[in-house]
Design a protein around this motif. Structure first.
Motif, PDB file in Angstrom:
ATOM      1  N   VAL A 105      -0.033  13.316  -5.802  1.00 20.45           N
ATOM      2  CA  VAL A 105       0.126  12.408  -7.099  1.00 20.45           C
ATOM      3  C   VAL A 105      -1.261  12.068  -7.679  1.00 20.45           C
ATOM      4  O   VAL A 105      -1.265  11.929  -8.761  1.00 20.45           O
ATOM      5  CB  VAL A 105       0.666  11.008  -6.343  1.00 20.45           C
ATOM      6  N   ARG A 106      -2.355  11.905  -6.855  1.00 18.35           N
ATOM      7  CA  ARG A 106      -3.617  11.776  -7.384  1.00 18.35           C
ATOM      8  C   ARG A 106      -3.954  12.885  -8.621  1.00 18.35           C
ATOM      9  O   ARG A 106      -4.198  12.492  -9.508  1.00 18.35           O
ATOM     10  CB  ARG A 106      -4.554  11.643  -6.252  1.00 18.35           C
ATOM     11  N   ASP A 107      -3.847  14.162  -7.977  1.00 22.47           N
ATOM     12  CA  ASP A 107      -3.949  15.085  -8.795  1.00 22.47           C
ATOM     13  C   ASP A 107      -3.230  15.138 -10.025  1.00 22.47           C
ATOM     14  O   ASP A 107      -3.496  15.653 -11.010  1.00 22.47           O
ATOM     15  CB  ASP A 107      -3.765  16.558  -7.786  1.00 22.47           C
ATOM     16  N   ALA A 147      -3.876  16.070 -20.000  1.00 22.30           N
ATOM     17  CA  ALA A 147      -2.979  16.875 -21.066  1.00 22.30           C
ATOM     18  C   ALA A 147      -1.707  16.042 -21.478  1.00 22.30           C
ATOM     19  O   ALA A 147      -1.101  16.584 -22.513  1.00 22.30           O
ATOM     20  CB  ALA A 147      -2.547  18.011 -20.235  1.00 22.30           C
ATOM     21  N   GLY A 148      -1.442  14.707 -21.137  1.00 17.22           N
ATOM     22  CA  GLY A 148      -0.225  13.938 -21.612  1.00 17.22           C
ATOM     23  C   GLY A 148       1.174  14.930 -21.379  1.00 17.22           C
ATOM     24  O   GLY A 148       1.344  15.447 -20.205  1.00 17.22           O
ATOM     25  N   ARG A 149       1.980  15.088 -22.348  1.00 18.20           N
ATOM     26  CA  ARG A 149       3.122  15.497 -22.206  1.00 18.20           C
ATOM     27  C   ARG A 149       3.100  17.117 -22.264  1.00 18.20           C
ATOM     28  O   ARG A 149       4.020  17.913 -21.767  1.00 18.20           O
ATOM     29  CB  ARG A 149       3.901  15.380 -23.724  1.00 18.20           C
ATOM     30  N   ARG A 150       1.708  17.833 -22.328  1.00 13.62           N
ATOM     31  CA  ARG A 150       1.673  19.149 -21.941  1.00 13.62           C
ATOM     32  C   ARG A 150       1.444  19.441 -20.607  1.00 13.62           C
ATOM     33  O   ARG A 150       1.600  20.471 -20.265  1.00 13.62           O
ATOM     34  CB  ARG A 150       0.423  19.657 -22.713  1.00 13.62           C
ATOM     35  N   ALA A 151       1.261  18.338 -19.728  1.00 12.47           N
ATOM     36  CA  ALA A 151       1.305  18.501 -18.269  1.00 12.47           C
ATOM     37  C   ALA A 151       2.775  18.657 -17.770  1.00 12.47           C
ATOM     38  O   ALA A 151       3.143  17.571 -17.129  1.00 12.47           O
ATOM     39  CB  ALA A 151       0.530  17.570 -17.742  1.00 12.47           C
ATOM     40  N   ARG A 152       3.362  19.804 -18.056  1.00 13.75           N
ATOM     41  CA  ARG A 152       4.906  19.619 -17.569  1.00 13.75           C
ATOM     42  C   ARG A 152       5.050  19.817 -16.306  1.00 13.75           C
ATOM     43  O   ARG A 152       6.301  19.311 -15.845  1.00 13.75           O
ATOM     44  CB  ARG A 152       5.520  21.079 -18.362  1.00 13.75           C
ATOM     45  N   LYS A 153       4.297  20.224 -15.355  1.00 13.29           N
ATOM     46  CA  LYS A 153       4.436  20.040 -13.942  1.00 13.29           C
ATOM     47  C   LYS A 153       3.995  18.713 -13.381  1.00 13.29           C
ATOM     48  O   LYS A 153       4.773  18.279 -12.532  1.00 13.29           O
ATOM     49  CB  LYS A 153       3.716  21.288 -13.258  1.00 13.29           C
ATOM     50  N   ALA A 154       2.848  18.324 -13.810  1.00 16.64           N
ATOM     51  CA  ALA A 154       2.189  17.277 -13.220  1.00 16.64           C
ATOM     52  C   ALA A 154       3.005  15.707 -13.691  1.00 16.64           C
ATOM     53  O   ALA A 154       3.292  14.808 -12.938  1.00 16.64           O
ATOM     54  CB  ALA A 154       1.093  16.751 -13.830  1.00 16.64           C
ATOM     55  N   PRO A 204       6.707  15.261 -14.287  1.00 11.56           N
ATOM     56  CA  PRO A 204       7.563  14.921 -13.406  1.00 11.56           C
ATOM     57  C   PRO A 204       7.475  14.700 -12.013  1.00 11.56           C
ATOM     58  O   PRO A 204       7.915  13.605 -11.409  1.00 11.56           O
ATOM     59  CB  PRO A 204       8.373  16.284 -13.448  1.00 11.56           C
ATOM     60  N   ILE A 205       6.233  15.051 -11.529  1.00 12.84           N
ATOM     61  CA  ILE A 205       5.711  14.545 -10.095  1.00 12.84           C
ATOM     62  C   ILE A 205       5.311  13.295 -10.041  1.00 12.84           C
ATOM     63  O   ILE A 205       5.713  12.502  -9.164  1.00 12.84           O
ATOM     64  CB  ILE A 205       4.437  15.825  -9.747  1.00 12.84           C
ATOM     65  N   LEU A 206       4.674  12.812 -11.172  1.00 13.16           N
ATOM     66  CA  LEU A 206       3.922  11.531 -11.374  1.00 13.16           C
ATOM     67  C   LEU A 206       5.349  10.554 -11.491  1.00 13.16           C
ATOM     68  O   LEU A 206       5.506   9.687 -10.823  1.00 13.16           O
ATOM     69  CB  LEU A 206       2.996  11.459 -12.377  1.00 13.16           C
ATOM     70  N   ASP A 207       6.197  11.065 -12.333  1.00 12.11           N
ATOM     71  CA  ASP A 207       7.291  10.096 -12.570  1.00 12.11           C
ATOM     72  C   ASP A 207       8.219   9.876 -11.640  1.00 12.11           C
ATOM     73  O   ASP A 207       8.719   8.756 -11.212  1.00 12.11           O
ATOM     74  CB  ASP A 207       8.225  10.738 -13.783  1.00 12.11           C
ATOM     75  N   GLU A 208       8.601  11.093 -10.639  1.00 14.64           N
ATOM     76  CA  GLU A 208       9.378  10.900  -9.460  1.00 14.64           C
ATOM     77  C   GLU A 208       8.682   9.896  -8.403  1.00 14.64           C
ATOM     78  O   GLU A 208       9.322   9.068  -7.800  1.00 14.64           O
ATOM     79  CB  GLU A 208       9.488  12.219  -9.086  1.00 14.64           C
ATOM     80  N   TRP A 209       7.240  10.067  -8.231  1.00 11.45           N
ATOM     81  CA  TRP A 209       6.774   9.331  -7.297  1.00 11.45           C
ATOM     82  C   TRP A 209       6.656   7.870  -7.705  1.00 11.45           C
ATOM     83  O   TRP A 209       7.102   6.910  -6.824  1.00 11.45           O
ATOM     84  CB  TRP A 209       5.246   9.931  -6.966  1.00 11.45           C
ATOM     85  N   ILE A 210       6.525   7.556  -8.924  1.00  7.67           N
ATOM     86  CA  ILE A 210       6.380   6.121  -9.268  1.00  7.67           C
ATOM     87  C   ILE A 210       7.871   5.384  -9.440  1.00  7.67           C
ATOM     88  O   ILE A 210       8.092   4.318  -8.739  1.00  7.67           O
ATOM     89  CB  ILE A 210       6.051   6.156 -10.937  1.00  7.67           C
ATOM     90  N   HIS A 211       8.818   6.268  -9.933  1.00  6.40           N
ATOM     91  CA  HIS A 211      10.150   5.707  -9.631  1.00  6.40           C
ATOM     92  C   HIS A 211      10.562   5.482  -8.120  1.00  6.40           C
ATOM     93  O   HIS A 211      11.003   4.146  -7.785  1.00  6.40           O
ATOM     94  CB  HIS A 211      11.219   6.528 -10.246  1.00  6.40           C
ATOM     95  N   THR A 212      10.445   6.438  -7.440  1.00  5.75           N
ATOM     96  CA  THR A 212      10.752   6.111  -5.772  1.00  5.75           C
ATOM     97  C   THR A 212       9.866   5.006  -5.115  1.00  5.75           C
ATOM     98  O   THR A 212      10.474   4.037  -4.528  1.00  5.75           O
ATOM     99  CB  THR A 212      10.275   7.467  -5.180  1.00  5.75           C
ATOM    100  N   GLU A 213       8.539   4.921  -5.602  1.00  4.72           N
ATOM    101  CA  GLU A 213       7.779   3.798  -5.047  1.00  4.72           C
ATOM    102  C   GLU A 213       8.157   2.436  -5.537  1.00  4.72           C
ATOM    103  O   GLU A 213       8.266   1.483  -4.692  1.00  4.72           O
ATOM    104  CB  GLU A 213       6.544   4.203  -5.167  1.00  4.72           C
ATOM    105  N   ILE A 214       8.425   2.367  -6.756  1.00  7.19           N
ATOM    106  CA  ILE A 214       8.632   0.940  -7.444  1.00  7.19           C
ATOM    107  C   ILE A 214      10.229   0.900  -6.989  1.00  7.19           C
ATOM    108  O   ILE A 214      10.349  -0.573  -6.818  1.00  7.19           O
ATOM    109  CB  ILE A 214       8.460   1.156  -8.757  1.00  7.19           C
TER     110      ILE A 214
END
Length: 303
Positions: A93-95, A103-110, A112-122
């Motif tokens: 998640v840090r990475d 890269a913003g929206r161009r970070a296509r792999k990063a 979803p990883i960040l979104d999923e972790w944030i959603h789960t943790e919150i």
């Protein structure tokens, strides 16, 4: 309604400062201990080769917020505010956060990883039980009065008893000076508490009542058309149906035009705590709205 100019949040990605990425050499990378604000600052500063100041907060609606600032000798840097949960974020998640910031929206792999972790943790956090003061009546504009014609008109089939959704509570936000010089979030909707907040900088004589109603209307629309994930797992906050419905409002173009012309004044007023000077144009009702009813009587409400 966010009006972002140079500010980024995980909800609404914005352009980033240019940076050369280097390999991270952060303290605390090994082991499972919590990362401090200093750890995060060191990690991201080395990753981007520019000053990044990290602080922790507890915002569930915008767990990642960033804005540019001018550091020593004119060098551009970032002030980054992360939810306290990021103290225990895993390496992946840090990475992902670093790649998304770059890269913003161009970070296509990063992304979803960040979104999923944030959603789960919150989602795992305990529900807030503290009572929130609801103050719809301002010094100039009364949000409850502005909401009434919307509830029985535009949103009549959205809110109970005729519609499927509970009506959200409406209030002015906390009256505190903004620190941002480039952006201003005019309104917000918090799904968990179902509270619509309008920025108090709009509670001024120089801000037309019809524009305050438009911002309120935008946030009410968020309450009936919530954010969702697309096929790629990314969060969508203003989907096609949302945009089509909003664009159909009579005041839509006039509101965007007024915001574009007056946003710098609003930002300055929010930052300095000064009152806007009333100009003649502020008191002119747009042609699109000249034939609309300004209000409804209380007994006309269906509940």
């Amino acid at each position: 309604m966010p009006a972002n100019r140079g500010t980024r949040s995980r909800r609404t990605p914005q352009p980033r400062p240019s940076a050369r990425v280097t390999e991270p050499t952060a303290p605390g990378a090994a082991g499972t201990r919590e990362w401090t604000e200093a750890d995060w600052s060191h990690f991201l500063t080395e990753r981007f080769s520019l000053p990044i100041e990290v602080s922790f907060g507890r915002s569930r609606s915008a767990p990642v917020q960033a804005r540019a600032f001018e550091a020593a000798e004119g060098q551009q840097g970032w002030q980054l505010r992360l939810h306290k949960l990021f103290a225990t974020a895993p390496e992946e998640v840090r990475d992902a956060l670093a790649k998304w910031l770059r890269a913003g929206r161009r970070a296509r792999k990063a992304g979803p990883i960040l979104d999923e972790w944030i959603h789960t943790e919150i989602a795992s956090l305990p529900r807030r039980t503290a009572k929130v003061a609801i103050t719809p009546e301002g010094e100039v504009h009364d949000l409850e009065r502005l909401a009434l014609p919307l509830i029985v008109g535009e949103f009549a089939n959205d809110f109970r008893p005729r519609g499927p959704h509970d009506r959200p509570q409406i209030t002015w936000g906390r009256r505190a000076r903004s620190k941002s010089r480039r952006s201003l979030r005019l309104g917000s909707f918090e799904p968990e508490s179902r509270i619509v907040r309008i920025h108090p900088v709009l509670d001024q004589r120089a801000v037309p009542e019809w524009f305050v109603a438009f911002v309120l209307k935008h946030e009410l629309l968020h309450s009936v058309m919530p954010s969702y994930r697309d096929a790629a797992g990314r969060w969508v906050h203003h989907g096609p149906e949302f945009r089509v419905r909003e664009a159909g409002w009579l005041e839509y173009r006039a509101a965007l035009r007024w915001e574009r012309q007056n946003l710098p004044r609003l930002i300055r007023s929010a930052r300095l705590g000064t009152e806007l000077r009333v100009r003649a144009d502020d008191l002119v009702l747009p042609r699109e709205l000249s034939n609309q009813r300004a209000s409804v009587r209380q007994h006309e409400l269906p509940f």
